[in-house]
Design a protein around this motif. Structure first.
Motif, PDB file in Angstrom:
ATOM      1  N   GLU A 166     -34.907 -71.953 -20.815  1.00 42.15           N
ATOM      2  CA  GLU A 166     -33.476 -72.051 -21.118  1.00 42.15           C
ATOM      3  C   GLU A 166     -32.830 -70.672 -21.081  1.00 42.15           C
ATOM      4  OE1 GLU A 166     -30.510 -73.587 -24.713  1.00 42.15           O
ATOM      5  OE2 GLU A 166     -32.687 -73.663 -24.945  1.00 42.15           O
ATOM      6  N   ILE A 167     -33.504 -69.685 -21.677  1.00 44.18           N
ATOM      7  CA  ILE A 167     -32.961 -68.321 -21.658  1.00 44.18           C
ATOM      8  C   ILE A 167     -32.862 -67.815 -20.234  1.00 44.18           C
ATOM      9  CG2 ILE A 167     -33.374 -65.959 -22.407  1.00 44.18           C
ATOM     10  CD1 ILE A 167     -34.739 -67.077 -24.894  1.00 44.18           C
ATOM     11  N   GLU A 168     -33.860 -68.122 -19.418  1.00 43.48           N
ATOM     12  CA  GLU A 168     -33.823 -67.695 -18.019  1.00 43.48           C
ATOM     13  C   GLU A 168     -32.622 -68.323 -17.298  1.00 43.48           C
ATOM     14  OE1 GLU A 168     -38.700 -67.249 -17.473  1.00 43.48           O
ATOM     15  OE2 GLU A 168     -37.640 -69.028 -16.764  1.00 43.48           O
ATOM     16  N   GLN A 213     -26.940 -59.624 -23.252  1.00 46.86           N
ATOM     17  CA  GLN A 213     -27.144 -60.359 -24.494  1.00 46.86           C
ATOM     18  C   GLN A 213     -28.317 -61.333 -24.372  1.00 46.86           C
ATOM     19  OE1 GLN A 213     -23.668 -62.489 -25.832  1.00 46.86           O
ATOM     20  NE2 GLN A 213     -24.859 -63.774 -27.224  1.00 46.86           N
ATOM     21  N   TRP A 214     -28.374 -62.081 -23.273  1.00 44.83           N
ATOM     22  CA  TRP A 214     -29.452 -63.031 -23.098  1.00 44.83           C
ATOM     23  C   TRP A 214     -30.781 -62.351 -22.768  1.00 44.83           C
ATOM     24  CZ3 TRP A 214     -29.542 -67.681 -24.870  1.00 44.83           C
ATOM     25  CH2 TRP A 214     -28.358 -68.387 -25.063  1.00 44.83           C
ATOM     26  N   GLN A 215     -30.732 -61.186 -22.121  1.00 39.72           N
ATOM     27  CA  GLN A 215     -31.981 -60.435 -21.912  1.00 39.72           C
ATOM     28  C   GLN A 215     -32.550 -59.953 -23.235  1.00 39.72           C
ATOM     29  OE1 GLN A 215     -30.661 -57.470 -19.100  1.00 39.72           O
ATOM     30  NE2 GLN A 215     -31.405 -58.636 -17.320  1.00 39.72           N
ATOM     31  N   GLY A 216     -31.655 -59.564 -24.166  1.00 37.63           N
ATOM     32  CA  GLY A 216     -32.113 -59.207 -25.504  1.00 37.63           C
ATOM     33  C   GLY A 216     -32.737 -60.407 -26.204  1.00 37.63           C
ATOM     34  N   ALA A 217     -32.090 -61.589 -26.033  1.00 38.27           N
ATOM     35  CA  ALA A 217     -32.678 -62.798 -26.615  1.00 38.27           C
ATOM     36  C   ALA A 217     -34.054 -63.074 -26.025  1.00 38.27           C
ATOM     37  CB  ALA A 217     -31.747 -63.982 -26.375  1.00 38.27           C
ATOM     38  N   MET A 218     -34.240 -62.788 -24.726  1.00 33.53           N
ATOM     39  CA  MET A 218     -35.538 -62.971 -24.089  1.00 33.53           C
ATOM     40  C   MET A 218     -36.586 -62.042 -24.702  1.00 33.53           C
ATOM     41  SD  MET A 218     -37.519 -64.398 -21.847  1.00 33.53           S
ATOM     42  CE  MET A 218     -36.524 -65.189 -20.572  1.00 33.53           C
ATOM     43  N   ARG A 219     -36.235 -60.774 -24.918  1.00 33.72           N
ATOM     44  CA  ARG A 219     -37.193 -59.834 -25.512  1.00 33.72           C
ATOM     45  C   ARG A 219     -37.586 -60.284 -26.911  1.00 33.72           C
ATOM     46  NH1 ARG A 219     -33.797 -56.167 -22.716  1.00 33.72           N
ATOM     47  NH2 ARG A 219     -32.516 -55.830 -24.587  1.00 33.72           N
ATOM     48  N   LEU A 256     -41.387 -63.447 -16.759  1.00 34.04           N
ATOM     49  CA  LEU A 256     -41.384 -63.624 -15.312  1.00 34.04           C
ATOM     50  C   LEU A 256     -40.002 -63.253 -14.790  1.00 34.04           C
ATOM     51  CD1 LEU A 256     -43.237 -67.068 -15.225  1.00 34.04           C
ATOM     52  CD2 LEU A 256     -44.229 -64.783 -15.017  1.00 34.04           C
ATOM     53  N   ARG A 257     -39.863 -62.011 -14.380  1.00 25.19           N
ATOM     54  CA  ARG A 257     -38.535 -61.519 -14.018  1.00 25.19           C
ATOM     55  C   ARG A 257     -37.979 -62.204 -12.773  1.00 25.19           C
ATOM     56  NH1 ARG A 257     -36.902 -57.297 -16.978  1.00 25.19           N
ATOM     57  NH2 ARG A 257     -38.461 -56.189 -18.217  1.00 25.19           N
ATOM     58  N   HIS A 258     -38.849 -62.734 -11.904  1.00 35.07           N
ATOM     59  CA  HIS A 258     -38.320 -63.403 -10.723  1.00 35.07           C
ATOM     60  C   HIS A 258     -37.563 -64.673 -11.101  1.00 35.07           C
ATOM     61  CE1 HIS A 258     -42.351 -65.123 -11.443  1.00 35.07           C
ATOM     62  NE2 HIS A 258     -41.772 -66.264 -11.071  1.00 35.07           N
ATOM     63  N   ARG A 259     -37.868 -65.237 -12.271  1.00 37.06           N
ATOM     64  CA  ARG A 259     -37.155 -66.432 -12.689  1.00 37.06           C
ATOM     65  C   ARG A 259     -35.787 -66.108 -13.292  1.00 37.06           C
ATOM     66  NH1 ARG A 259     -40.832 -70.904 -13.143  1.00 37.06           N
ATOM     67  NH2 ARG A 259     -39.198 -71.985 -14.287  1.00 37.06           N
ATOM     68  N   GLU A 260     -35.507 -64.838 -13.496  1.00 41.24           N
ATOM     69  CA  GLU A 260     -34.215 -64.437 -14.049  1.00 41.24           C
ATOM     70  C   GLU A 260     -33.234 -64.014 -12.962  1.00 41.24           C
ATOM     71  OE1 GLU A 260     -34.978 -61.376 -16.864  1.00 41.24           O
ATOM     72  OE2 GLU A 260     -36.488 -62.521 -17.971  1.00 41.24           O
ATOM     73  N   GLN A 261     -33.698 -64.073 -11.681  1.00 45.47           N
ATOM     74  CA  GLN A 261     -32.829 -63.633 -10.597  1.00 45.47           C
ATOM     75  C   GLN A 261     -31.909 -64.770 -10.163  1.00 45.47           C
ATOM     76  OE1 GLN A 261     -32.846 -60.432  -9.934  1.00 45.47           O
ATOM     77  NE2 GLN A 261     -34.476 -60.328 -11.484  1.00 45.47           N
ATOM     78  N   SER A 289     -33.803 -71.033  -6.757  1.00 48.05           N
ATOM     79  CA  SER A 289     -35.248 -71.086  -6.967  1.00 48.05           C
ATOM     80  C   SER A 289     -35.671 -70.142  -8.073  1.00 48.05           C
ATOM     81  CB  SER A 289     -35.963 -70.690  -5.682  1.00 48.05           C
ATOM     82  OG  SER A 289     -37.342 -70.586  -5.905  1.00 48.05           O
ATOM     83  N   ASN A 290     -36.713 -70.536  -8.754  1.00 50.10           N
ATOM     84  CA  ASN A 290     -37.355 -69.616  -9.688  1.00 50.10           C
ATOM     85  C   ASN A 290     -38.809 -69.390  -9.304  1.00 50.10           C
ATOM     86  OD1 ASN A 290     -38.554 -72.016 -10.342  1.00 50.10           O
ATOM     87  ND2 ASN A 290     -37.511 -72.267 -12.310  1.00 50.10           N
ATOM     88  N   LEU A 291     -39.074 -69.567  -8.023  1.00 50.34           N
ATOM     89  CA  LEU A 291     -40.436 -69.311  -7.551  1.00 50.34           C
ATOM     90  C   LEU A 291     -40.713 -67.822  -7.531  1.00 50.34           C
ATOM     91  CD1 LEU A 291     -40.820 -71.744  -4.549  1.00 50.34           C
ATOM     92  CD2 LEU A 291     -41.972 -71.877  -6.743  1.00 50.34           C
TER      93      LEU A 291
END
Length: 742
Positions: free
Chosen positions: A314-316, A344-350, A362-367, A371-373
């Motif tokens: 969800e955060i991603e 803000q959401w990257q802080g929530a991820m950390r 998995l940073r590729h899923r945040e792009q 796709s989040n492959l």
């Protein structure tokens, strides 16, 4: 190896990229069409009049995409099917090189592959019919929104166009709602469909291959952060072809013939899949269950981990959403606000990852993007693949690898000591097989053993029968004998032919040794192979030269030396008169002695023959001996006179001749019963006192003595030299007395 759908999901990346490019091209066509004459009067009328041109351009893009997607889907499904097939074969035993090429070149079960690919391609291309309608309807909506905005006084036409295009880009060129009420973008839906299809292809190929090999039971892996759909099946045994529902089966133990093992089966694999097992993004794998070997372990349930993973997804999604907004912002303030939300959401991820250490970012899923492959993984090097086969396979896996592949696995630096020991054991097994192929072709020990090293012959002893072991021992004895010869290098004798050849190459290239010495060792081996086939002297010596016969003597045993001597005598035969047969044993012996002396001429004493290394020295010594005899007045007649010392030496020959003659005439009956029991030697009867001889002799021998006579040493010397002996008269009287007692 176990297989799960996630192992092949990256094959869907090609289809995703195709639809992303299609969407990008369509948006570009729309944007260029709307931007043309944006500030000119009558803009809306001209844009609506251009719908036909927009439809034609969009149709060309969609048709091109349909062809490319169909080809890509068929290729992805075929590759996924092959991956599942290879995974199953790896569980059954490593593929040979030929087998791997066959799997790579020929798609297994092409009908199943075509069916899965056709279903997926049809599912996707059916959606293409809505693309043109969506493009046209969306285009008209943008024109209407842009036209209404200035009339309402809420902004300029340019700003309105940018807002409308941004919203369209956010929701995608095509969106629809499935029967479950979920709203999909075309790129997301295409990727999901292909991921599902390739996952099905891989798992179906894996199951089909195991079934074809006669394996019906598989076990489900224990995956971390399992979902509620898959949790009931973790660690359970499933049947590939069996009935649904829990049941118990009796199967034979994998390695113990005749022993049956009872296995609790949770149901069939199809039943588990119908219940949601191995859904898209599932990380649960199935692997072959080996009765009596595979251990069933209680899986660790992790509901909280699953919830934490879903929260991470969800955060991603929030991070991707605001990154998209930042990219589509048309003014600096909107871009700043979107970037602030991203942070803000990257802080929530950390914070979330800190609270759940088991999760991985998995940073590729945040792009941004549908796709989040992950990015395609760097393919493993051949050395890494070979190392993995050694490390994770069984003995059959290592046995199926070539020498080059085993060497590559060693070079990889990825092996532990256990894996290196397996390679060493396999190398040792191959060396032994190669040695047996060379040394025991067809189950029979090779005729020529000179080409094998001492170590190789030592290994052969453990696999040789008694006769072959004697031949090997004889070869080793000959090498020990050769090592003591003056012209033979000890360090070369014990090498194999291959090792000797390696020495020669090294000597030629680097000058590390004397090539002529190495060549002499090779020549010595050739001579042994030629003259000692099967480790024994050749049966026919007639074609062997004199020098070669002399060379063979240094490697011959006693029996072979006699054969060589016989061959030499045959070549250098001297005509001798027939043996004397006057009836007088002493006269006969002296006559034979004189005949031998005439045949030998002035040859040196046989005891000195070994010192005569060359013929010139022999000739000089012979001439000197003849001159010395002439100076002393020695003539041929006087030289033949027998001395007492010579007579004593000749007496032994006389005794031996007498014994052989008596044994022949009497068929061996020489001793009486009492002497036989006492174990007396028959030759003792023909010398020594008469009282002892007659006490031990058989009646037949006594009769034989009456005819042929029996001489003591004193009597023989007297008769041979013609000189009276003090003890000869007493010996004759004793002999006469014993004869008279008869």
């Amino acid at each position: 190896m176990p297989i799960h759908p996630g192992m092949v999901e990256d094959l869907a990346a090609g289809t995703r990229d195709l639809y992303a490019q299609t969407e990008e091209r369509l948006l570009g066509i729309i944007a260029r069409q709307l931007a043309a004459g944006l500030d000119a009067p009558g803009w809306a009328e001209r844009k609506l009049a251009a719908v036909q041109a927009l439809r034609a351009a969009s149709q060309a893009v969609v048709d091109e995409a349909g062809k490319a997607v169909t080809l890509d889907v068929f290729e992805a499904v075929a590759e996924a099917y092959n991956t599942g097939h290879r995974a199953a074969v790896a569980e059954l035993g490593a593929l040979s090189d030929d087998g791997r090429r066959l799997v790579d070149d020929v798609t297994p079960n092409a009908q199943a592959v075509d069916r899965l690919a056709e279903q997926t391609a049809t599912l996707l291309t059916d959606r293409h019919r809505s693309i043109l309608r969506t493009v046209e309807d969306g285009y008209r909506d943008v024109v209407a929104q842009v036209t209404a905005t200035p009339l309402l006084g809420t902004g300029t036409r340019r700003h309105a166009t940018q807002d409308a295009m941004r919203a369209w880009a956010d929701r995608g060129i095509t969106s629809f709602t499935d029967r479950a009420g979920r709203r999909w973008q075309l790129t997301s839906y295409a990727e999901m469909a292909v991921r599902t299809s390739v996952g099905r292809a891989a798992t179906e190929a894996h199951a089909r291959t195991l079934t074809d090999a006669g394996i019906d039971l598989v076990i489900v892996s224990d995956a971390p952060r399992e979902c509620p759909l898959c949790r009931p099946w973790e660690g359970k045994v499933l049947s590939l072809a069996g009935p649904d529902g829990r049941h118990t089966v009796d199967v034979e133990h994998a390695i113990e013939d005749g022993r049956m093992v009872r296995v609790d089966v949770a149901g069939s694999l199809d039943e588990a899949r119908r219940a949601g097992f191995q859904h898209p993004n599932c990380r649960h794998s199935t692997s072959a269950y080996t009765p009596g070997i595979t251990r069933l372990e209680t899986p660790d349930s992790d509901p909280s981990g699953y919830e934490a993973g879903q929260r991470q997804r969800e955060i991603e999604r929030h991070i991707r959403r605001y990154k998209n907004r930042a990219a589509a912002a048309v003014d600096p303030e909107a871009k700043r606000q979107a970037n602030a939300k991203v942070r803000q959401w990257q802080g929530a991820m950390r914070d979330h990852l800190d609270a759940h250490p088991g999760l991985r970012r998995l940073r590729h899923r945040e792009q941004p993007g549908a796709s989040n492959l992950p990015e395609p993984r760097r393919p493993a090097t051949p050395e890494q693949v070979d190392a993995a086969r050694v490390w994770s396979g069984d003995d059959r896996s290592v046995r199926a690898m070539t020498d080059d592949q085993l060497a590559a696995a060693e070079r990889s630096g990825l092996l532990d000591q256990r894996a290196r020991d397996r390679i060493a054991a396999e190398a040792d097994r191959r060396d032994l097989d190669d040695l047996l192929d060379r040394a025991v072709p067809g189950g029979r020990l090779a005729d020529d053993l000179t080409g094998f090293s001492d170590d190789e012959l030592g290994r052969l002893l453990a696999h040789a029968d008694t006769s072959d072991a004697l031949r090997i021992a004889g070869e080793l004895d000959r090498r020990d004998l050769a090592a003591r010869l003056p012209d033979v290098r000890t360090d070369l004798v014990h090498l194999s032919d291959d090792q000797l050849a390696a020495r020669v190459r090294e000597a030629i290239e680097h000058g590390t040794d004397d090539v002529s010495v190495l060549a002499a060792e090779a020549h010595r081996r050739d001579l042994l192979a030629a003259y000692f086939p099967n480790g024994t002297l050749a049966a026919d010596l007639s074609q062997v030269g004199d020098d070669a016969l002399a060379w063979c003597m240094q490697y011959a045993n006693d029996e072979e030396l006699l054969r060589i001597a016989t061959e030499m005598d045959r070549r250098d035969a001297v005509p001798l008169p027939p043996p004397a047969a006057t009836g007088d044993a002493v006269a006969d012996l002296l006559a034979d002695r004189d005949a031998l002396a005439d045949a030998m001429g002035n040859a040196p004493d046989p005891e000195g023959w070994g010192a005569l290394a060359d013929d010139a020295a022999w000739a000089q010594e012979l001439a000197a001996a003849i001159a010395a005899d002439a100076a002393r007045g020695v003539t041929a007649e006087t030289a033949r006179q027998v001395t007492r010392a010579e007579a004593r030496a000749m007496y032994d020959e006389y005794v031996y001749r007498q014994m052989l003659a008596a044994e022949h005439d009497l068929n061996g009956y020489l001793l009486n019963k009492k002497a036989q029991v006492a174990g007396h030697n028959p030759i003792s009867l023909f010398s020594g006192p008469a009282r002892i001889a007659y006490a031990r002799a058989s009646d037949e021998l006594k009769e034989w003595w009456a005819t042929h006579g029996r001489l003591t040493q004193a009597e023989f010397i007297e008769k041979a030299t013609g000189q009276t002996q003090r003890w000869a008269a007493g010996a004759r009287k004793a002999e006469s007395d014993h004869q008279n007692k008869r």
